[in-house]
Design a protein around this motif. Structure first.
Motif, PDB file in Angstrom:
ATOM      1  N   SER A  61       0.831  -1.200   0.000  1.00 35.60           N
ATOM      2  CA  SER A  61       0.000   0.000   0.000  1.00 35.60           C
ATOM      3  C   SER A  61       0.867   1.252   0.000  1.00 35.60           C
ATOM      4  CB  SER A  61      -0.930   0.003   1.220  1.00 35.60           C
ATOM      5  OG  SER A  61      -0.151   0.113   2.408  1.00 35.60           O
ATOM      6  N   ASN A  62       0.213   2.380   0.106  1.00 36.04           N
ATOM      7  CA  ASN A  62       0.887   3.677   0.091  1.00 36.04           C
ATOM      8  C   ASN A  62       0.418   4.499   1.291  1.00 36.04           C
ATOM      9  OD1 ASN A  62       2.874   4.858  -1.536  1.00 36.04           O
ATOM     10  ND2 ASN A  62       1.421   6.287  -2.435  1.00 36.04           N
ATOM     11  N   PRO A  63       0.856   4.149   2.499  1.00 34.94           N
ATOM     12  CA  PRO A  63       0.337   4.820   3.698  1.00 34.94           C
ATOM     13  C   PRO A  63       0.769   6.277   3.777  1.00 34.94           C
ATOM     14  CG  PRO A  63       2.199   3.452   4.272  1.00 34.94           C
ATOM     15  CD  PRO A  63       1.887   3.161   2.838  1.00 34.94           C
ATOM     16  N   ASN A  64       0.138   6.995   4.662  1.00 34.77           N
ATOM     17  CA  ASN A  64       0.435   8.422   4.833  1.00 34.77           C
ATOM     18  C   ASN A  64       1.868   8.653   5.268  1.00 34.77           C
ATOM     19  OD1 ASN A  64      -2.299   8.877   4.376  1.00 34.77           O
ATOM     20  ND2 ASN A  64      -2.788   8.782   6.557  1.00 34.77           N
ATOM     21  N   SER A  65       2.437   9.752   4.781  1.00 33.45           N
ATOM     22  CA  SER A  65       3.680  10.256   5.349  1.00 33.45           C
ATOM     23  C   SER A  65       3.358  10.839   6.718  1.00 33.45           C
ATOM     24  CB  SER A  65       4.263  11.348   4.449  1.00 33.45           C
ATOM     25  OG  SER A  65       5.138  12.189   5.172  1.00 33.45           O
ATOM     26  N   ARG A  66       4.235  10.620   7.684  1.00 34.85           N
ATOM     27  CA  ARG A  66       3.959  11.138   9.031  1.00 34.85           C
ATOM     28  C   ARG A  66       4.031  12.658   9.068  1.00 34.85           C
ATOM     29  NH1 ARG A  66       8.813   8.774   8.718  1.00 34.85           N
ATOM     30  NH2 ARG A  66      10.700   9.804   9.497  1.00 34.85           N
ATOM     31  N   TYR A  67       4.541  13.290   8.009  1.00 33.43           N
ATOM     32  CA  TYR A  67       4.627  14.747   7.958  1.00 33.43           C
ATOM     33  C   TYR A  67       3.583  15.362   7.030  1.00 33.43           C
ATOM     34  CZ  TYR A  67       9.222  13.724   9.946  1.00 33.43           C
ATOM     35  OH  TYR A  67      10.245  13.251  10.728  1.00 33.43           O
ATOM     36  N   ALA A  68       2.777  14.540   6.399  1.00 34.58           N
ATOM     37  CA  ALA A  68       1.832  15.048   5.406  1.00 34.58           C
ATOM     38  C   ALA A  68       0.718  15.854   6.067  1.00 34.58           C
ATOM     39  CB  ALA A  68       1.234  13.897   4.610  1.00 34.58           C
ATOM     40  N   GLU A  69       0.319  16.946   5.414  1.00 34.12           N
ATOM     41  CA  GLU A  69      -0.775  17.771   5.924  1.00 34.12           C
ATOM     42  C   GLU A  69      -2.124  17.116   5.660  1.00 34.12           C
ATOM     43  OE1 GLU A  69      -0.523  21.634   4.284  1.00 34.12           O
ATOM     44  OE2 GLU A  69       1.430  22.111   5.171  1.00 34.12           O
ATOM     45  N   HIS A  70      -2.200  16.317   4.598  1.00 29.33           N
ATOM     46  CA  HIS A  70      -3.460  15.663   4.240  1.00 29.33           C
ATOM     47  C   HIS A  70      -3.261  14.155   4.277  1.00 29.33           C
ATOM     48  CE1 HIS A  70      -4.978  19.555   2.960  1.00 29.33           C
ATOM     49  NE2 HIS A  70      -3.866  19.713   2.277  1.00 29.33           N
ATOM     50  N   GLY A  71      -4.249  13.450   4.798  1.00 28.82           N
ATOM     51  CA  GLY A  71      -4.150  12.004   4.915  1.00 28.82           C
ATOM     52  C   GLY A  71      -4.766  11.286   3.737  1.00 28.82           C
ATOM     53  N   ARG A  72      -4.502   9.975   3.686  1.00 28.48           N
ATOM     54  CA  ARG A  72      -5.110   9.106   2.681  1.00 28.48           C
ATOM     55  C   ARG A  72      -5.981   8.087   3.404  1.00 28.48           C
ATOM     56  NH1 ARG A  72       0.441   9.137   1.098  1.00 28.48           N
ATOM     57  NH2 ARG A  72       0.814  10.013  -0.974  1.00 28.48           N
ATOM     58  N   ALA A  73      -7.050   7.689   2.764  1.00 29.97           N
ATOM     59  CA  ALA A  73      -7.900   6.645   3.333  1.00 29.97           C
ATOM     60  C   ALA A  73      -8.215   5.630   2.251  1.00 29.97           C
ATOM     61  CB  ALA A  73      -9.207   7.245   3.874  1.00 29.97           C
ATOM     62  N   ARG A  74      -8.237   4.361   2.624  1.00 33.11           N
ATOM     63  CA  ARG A  74      -8.581   3.322   1.666  1.00 33.11           C
ATOM     64  C   ARG A  74     -10.075   3.366   1.377  1.00 33.11           C
ATOM     65  NH1 ARG A  74      -5.287  -2.220   2.578  1.00 33.11           N
ATOM     66  NH2 ARG A  74      -3.202  -1.325   2.735  1.00 33.11           N
ATOM     67  N   LEU A  75     -10.404   3.192   0.114  1.00 35.02           N
ATOM     68  CA  LEU A  75     -11.814   3.188  -0.257  1.00 35.02           C
ATOM     69  C   LEU A  75     -11.999   2.269  -1.448  1.00 35.02           C
ATOM     70  CD1 LEU A  75     -14.667   4.344   0.072  1.00 35.02           C
ATOM     71  CD2 LEU A  75     -14.014   6.182  -1.495  1.00 35.02           C
ATOM     72  N   GLU A  76     -12.811   1.270  -1.310  1.00 37.90           N
ATOM     73  CA  GLU A  76     -13.084   0.345  -2.395  1.00 37.90           C
ATOM     74  C   GLU A  76     -14.337   0.838  -3.113  1.00 37.90           C
ATOM     75  OE1 GLU A  76     -12.536  -1.918  -5.052  1.00 37.90           O
ATOM     76  OE2 GLU A  76     -11.272  -2.584  -3.394  1.00 37.90           O
ATOM     77  N   ASP A  77     -14.119   1.610  -4.202  1.00 32.58           N
ATOM     78  CA  ASP A  77     -15.263   2.155  -4.920  1.00 32.58           C
ATOM     79  C   ASP A  77     -15.361   1.625  -6.346  1.00 32.58           C
ATOM     80  OD1 ASP A  77     -13.114   3.365  -6.079  1.00 32.58           O
ATOM     81  OD2 ASP A  77     -13.899   5.419  -5.952  1.00 32.58           O
ATOM     82  N   GLY A  78     -14.509   0.611  -6.683  1.00 34.90           N
ATOM     83  CA  GLY A  78     -14.568   0.035  -8.010  1.00 34.90           C
ATOM     84  C   GLY A  78     -13.872   0.850  -9.070  1.00 34.90           C
ATOM     85  N   TRP A  79     -13.148   1.913  -8.664  1.00 39.05           N
ATOM     86  CA  TRP A  79     -12.525   2.792  -9.662  1.00 39.05           C
ATOM     87  C   TRP A  79     -11.413   2.064 -10.407  1.00 39.05           C
ATOM     88  CZ3 TRP A  79     -13.587   7.242 -11.919  1.00 39.05           C
ATOM     89  CH2 TRP A  79     -12.575   7.929 -12.584  1.00 39.05           C
ATOM     90  N   TRP A  80     -10.574   1.312  -9.676  1.00 35.83           N
ATOM     91  CA  TRP A  80      -9.497   0.564 -10.327  1.00 35.83           C
ATOM     92  C   TRP A  80      -9.972  -0.863 -10.583  1.00 35.83           C
ATOM     93  CZ3 TRP A  80      -7.881   3.936  -6.299  1.00 35.83           C
ATOM     94  CH2 TRP A  80      -7.126   5.014  -6.756  1.00 35.83           C
ATOM     95  N   GLN A  81     -10.238  -1.156 -11.825  1.00 32.86           N
ATOM     96  CA  GLN A  81     -10.776  -2.451 -12.183  1.00 32.86           C
ATOM     97  C   GLN A  81      -9.699  -3.470 -12.527  1.00 32.86           C
ATOM     98  OE1 GLN A  81     -13.973  -3.280 -11.941  1.00 32.86           O
ATOM     99  NE2 GLN A  81     -14.465  -1.223 -11.222  1.00 32.86           N
ATOM    100  N   ASP A  82      -8.473  -2.992 -12.864  1.00 38.41           N
ATOM    101  CA  ASP A  82      -7.429  -3.893 -13.310  1.00 38.41           C
ATOM    102  C   ASP A  82      -6.321  -3.979 -12.274  1.00 38.41           C
ATOM    103  OD1 ASP A  82      -5.645  -5.465 -14.596  1.00 38.41           O
ATOM    104  OD2 ASP A  82      -5.163  -4.063 -16.217  1.00 38.41           O
ATOM    105  N   PRO A  83      -6.315  -5.003 -11.427  1.00 40.11           N
ATOM    106  CA  PRO A  83      -5.279  -5.102 -10.395  1.00 40.11           C
ATOM    107  C   PRO A  83      -3.900  -5.414 -10.967  1.00 40.11           C
ATOM    108  CG  PRO A  83      -6.614  -7.082 -10.411  1.00 40.11           C
ATOM    109  CD  PRO A  83      -7.270  -6.120 -11.353  1.00 40.11           C
TER     110      PRO A  83
END
Length: 362
Positions: A16-38
Motif C-alpha cells: 500500500s501507500n500509507p500516509n507520510s507522518r509529515y503530510a498535511e493531508h491524509g489518505r484513506a482506503r476506499l473500495e469504490d470500483g474505480w481501479w478495475q485492473d489489479p
C-alpha cells in the motif's frame, strides 16, 4: 484526499501507500470500483534531487564510517524491509509505494563530490556508497550517476566502500579493478535469502540470489575485495539460510561478512506487518513474535548498541550462528578488516592543489 489501490501492484514490494507522518493531508482506503485492473503496473517517475551537498556525515557509534554518498533517493528494487523507506516521508511522500516508484536523482553528484574533495579543510576517509539506497538500482543503467562518482573518486585516489544487491556493479568492473590495485575500493553484496521465490516477494526488482552470488565470484576473480552483507536477518523467515549464504559466498571468493537484524522504524512497522499478512499469513504471528523477542517486546528498538543486533536469547543465538558459520567459511567478521589507503589522496594529475599556491617558485 488521495485514494489508494487496494490490490497488490505487480512487481512492487509494498502492498500500500500509507500516509507520510509529515503530510498535511491524509489518505484513506476506499473500495469504490474505480481501479478495475489489479494487474496494471505502477510506473516509476523521476525528479531531480536539488540537495546542495552530496556527502553526508554522521557521528553514530553504530556505524563504522563517518561519511556517505547516495546518488538516489528512493529505490526501485522495492525491498519491503528497507530501513530507508521512512526517509521518503521527509519529502512529503509515502514510505510505501512512493518510495519505490517516485525516485529522485542527483545529476550533479560528481561535480558536488569534486567540490567537496577540493575544499581546503577536507580530510579523506573511506566513503560509503549506497548506505541508504542502492547505487546500482535499475535507473543507474540509464543515468550512470554512480559511474561518474566512481570516476571522480578514482581521479582523486579517494577510498570508498560500495554496498549493493545488483549485478550492475560489474559494468564498472574495469574501474573497480584499477582502484583495487591501489587499495581504494571494496564491495559488499547484500544477500538476504537463497530462496528465489521469497526474494522475488521481498525484493521484487533486485537481482536474484543466484546472480548476486555470481557477482561476488566475478568480483573476487577480478581481484576486487568483496564481502557479503547478510541483511536483514528476519527470524522465522530468512534466518534458515544464514549458514548456507555464508558457506556459498566463502566458496565464491568473499573474504568478509557482516549481518544486521531486521529494523522496523516508523511507518515500516505497519508496512512489514501488512506485507506478511498479504504473502505469508500463516507465518505472520510467529515472525512478528520472534522480532519482538529480539526488540525488547517491540517491533523496533532505536537504542544505540541494539539497533543492528537486537537483544535477548533469539538475537544472541542468531549472532552465534553467524559468527560460527562465518568462521567455518573463512570469512572475517571485523568491519575494520578492510583498511583502504587514504595516503594516495590528492587532485588529479595536472590539476594544482590549494597548497600549491604557497609553494616556492624558482
Amino acid at each position: 484526499m488521495k485514494l489508494e489501490r487496494t490490490a497488490r501492484p505487480p512487481g512492487r514490494g509494498a502492498v500500500s501507500n500509507p500516509n507520510s507522518r509529515y503530510a498535511e493531508h491524509g489518505r484513506a482506503r476506499l473500495e469504490d470500483g474505480w481501479w478495475q485492473d489489479p494487474d496494471e503496473p505502477l510506473r516509476t517517475t523521476l525528479a531531480i534531487d536539488a540537495s546542495r551537498r552530496v556527502v553526508s556525515y554522521n557521528t553514530s557509534p553504530d556505524i563504522p564510517f563517518d561519511r556517505a554518498l547516495n546518488p538516489y533517493r528512493g529505490c526501485e528494487h522495492g525491498c519491503l524491509y528497507c530501513y530507508a523507506r521512512p526517509s521518503h516521508a521527509w519529502l512529503g511522500l509515502s514510505p510505501g509505494l512512493d518510495f519505490e516508484t517516485r525516485l529522485f536523482y542527483k545529476p550533479d553528484a560528481a561535480a558536488q563530490l569534486e567540490r567537496e574533495l577540493a575544499a581546503p579543510r577536507y580530510r579523506p576517509a573511506p566513503l560509503a556508497i549506497g548506505s541508504n539506497t542502492d547505487p546500482y538500482q535499475p535507473i543507474e543503467r540509464r543515468l550512470g550517476i554512480t559511474q561518474t562518482v566512481l570516476k571522480v573518486l578514482h581521479e582523486w585516489r579517494h577510498p570508498a566502500f560500495i554496498t549493493t544487491k545488483s549485478a550492475l556493479v560489474l559494468r564498472d568492473l574495469e574501474r573497480l579493478v584499477a582502484m583495487a590495485h591501489e587499495n581504494l575500493i571494496a564491495v559488499r553484496v547484500s544477500i538476504t535469502t537463497l530462496d528465489a521465490e521469497l526474494a522475488r516477494r521481498l525484493e521484487p526488482r533486485a537481482a536474484s540470489p543466484a546472480r548476486r552470488m555470481a557477482t561476488i565470484e566475478a568480483l573476487a576473480k577480478a581481484g576486487v575485495p568483496v564481502g557479503v552483507l547478510v541483511s536483514p536477518v528476519i527470524p522465522g523467515l530468512t534466518d534458515a539460510d544464514l549458514e548456507r549464504i555464508l558457506a556459498q559466498t566463502g566458496e565464491a571468493g568473499a573474504t568478509m561478512a557482516c549481518s544486521q537484524l531486521i529494523r522496523l522504524p516508523h511507518e515500516l512497522k505497519d508496512l512489514f506487518q501488512e506485507w506478511l499478512q498479504a504473502h505469508y499469513p500463516d507465518r505472520a504471528g510467529k515472525v512478528l513474535g520472534l522480532i519482538r523477542q529480539c526488540r525488547a517486546g517491540r517491533l523496533n528498538d532505536h537504542r544505540f548498541g541494539h539497533r543492528h543486533s537486537g537483544s535477548g536469547p533469539i538475537a544472541e543465538l542468531l549472532a552465534r550462528r553467524f559468527t560460527l558459520a562465518a568462521r567455518r567459511a573463512g570469512l572475517c567478521t571485523d568491519a575494520g578488516a578492510w583498511t583502504l589507503d587514504n595516503r594516495r589522496f590528492g587532485p588529479p594529475a595536472g590539476r594544482p592543489s590549494q597548497l600549491s599556491l604557497f609553494e616556492d617558485t624558482p
